[in-house]
Design a protein around this motif. Structure first.
Motif, PDB file in Angstrom:
ATOM      1  N   GLN A  24      24.886  13.863   8.706  1.00 30.74           N
ATOM      2  CA  GLN A  24      24.271  14.428   9.653  1.00 30.74           C
ATOM      3  C   GLN A  24      25.080  15.678  10.032  1.00 30.74           C
ATOM      4  OE1 GLN A  24      23.084  11.045  11.991  1.00 30.74           O
ATOM      5  NE2 GLN A  24      22.418  10.034  10.223  1.00 30.74           N
ATOM      6  N   TYR A  25      24.670  16.503  10.558  1.00 35.56           N
ATOM      7  CA  TYR A  25      25.822  17.617  10.853  1.00 35.56           C
ATOM      8  C   TYR A  25      24.790  18.586  11.936  1.00 35.56           C
ATOM      9  CZ  TYR A  25      28.166  17.252   6.584  1.00 35.56           C
ATOM     10  OH  TYR A  25      28.791  16.686   5.434  1.00 35.56           O
ATOM     11  N   PHE A  28      23.955  15.905  18.023  1.00 31.03           N
ATOM     12  CA  PHE A  28      23.095  14.849  18.044  1.00 31.03           C
ATOM     13  C   PHE A  28      23.455  14.542  19.628  1.00 31.03           C
ATOM     14  CE2 PHE A  28      20.682  13.603  14.374  1.00 31.03           C
ATOM     15  CZ  PHE A  28      21.349  14.420  13.518  1.00 31.03           C
ATOM     16  N   GLN A  72      22.922   2.975  10.202  1.00 30.58           N
ATOM     17  CA  GLN A  72      23.620   3.935  10.656  1.00 30.58           C
ATOM     18  C   GLN A  72      24.909   3.726  11.066  1.00 30.58           C
ATOM     19  OE1 GLN A  72      22.383   7.072  11.164  1.00 30.58           O
ATOM     20  NE2 GLN A  72      24.263   7.960  12.512  1.00 30.58           N
ATOM     21  N   ASN A  74      27.782   5.460  13.411  1.00 34.57           N
ATOM     22  CA  ASN A  74      27.624   6.796  14.227  1.00 34.57           C
ATOM     23  C   ASN A  74      29.009   7.211  14.405  1.00 34.57           C
ATOM     24  OD1 ASN A  74      24.847   6.370  15.418  1.00 34.57           O
ATOM     25  ND2 ASN A  74      25.448   4.588  16.576  1.00 34.57           N
ATOM     26  N   ASN A  77      28.349   9.437  11.402  1.00 34.13           N
ATOM     27  CA  ASN A  77      27.454  10.262  11.592  1.00 34.13           C
ATOM     28  C   ASN A  77      26.593  10.397  10.147  1.00 34.13           C
ATOM     29  OD1 ASN A  77      27.642  11.107  14.240  1.00 34.13           O
ATOM     30  ND2 ASN A  77      28.526  12.988  13.814  1.00 34.13           N
TER      31      ASN A  77
END
Length: 127
Positions: A24-25, A28, A72, A74, A77
């Protein structure tokens, strides 16, 4: 701008395992609903496979319960989908998706359920 990039797909025999990743980029700034959605060859409708909701709860479609695990990390990411005991009917293009809102009750009903999509990664399971 949020960007999702999947990896980890491939070809395996029935009973095998694969782990999909979704990097994920972007910004967030809050918790997102994160999901794995798949589209089988020849099928027009996508299917929700697994989600992590805003409160961290996880839900799965019935056909993958006990075989797939969504998680997930974190710190990295990255969203994962660990797939064990794969079956030929799991063959599909797997997409990572994200929404700023709560996950759909039925995991997926239309593309509009999620504001962000990855490009997909192909999973092929042979018998």
């Amino acid at each position: 701008q949020v960007q999702l990039v999947e990896s980890g797909g491939g070809s395996v025999q029935s009973g095998g395992s694969l782990r999909l990743s979704c990097a994920q980029y972007g910004y967030f700034y809050r918790r997102f609903c994160m999901a794995w959605v798949r589209q089988a060859p020849g099928k027009e409708q996508r299917e929700g496979v697994a989600v992590i909701d805003l409160d961290g709860s996880r839900r799965y479609t019935a056909s993958v319960k006990g075989r797939f695990t969504i998680s997930q990390d974190n710190a990295k990411n990255t969203l994962y989908l660990q797939m064990n005991s794969l079956k030929p009917e799991d063959t599909a293009m797997y997409y990572c998706a994200a929404s700023q809102f709560a996950c759909p009750k039925l995991l997926y009903s239309s593309e509009r359920d999620f504001g962000y999509w990855g490009q997909g990664t192909q999973v092929t399971v042979s018998s």
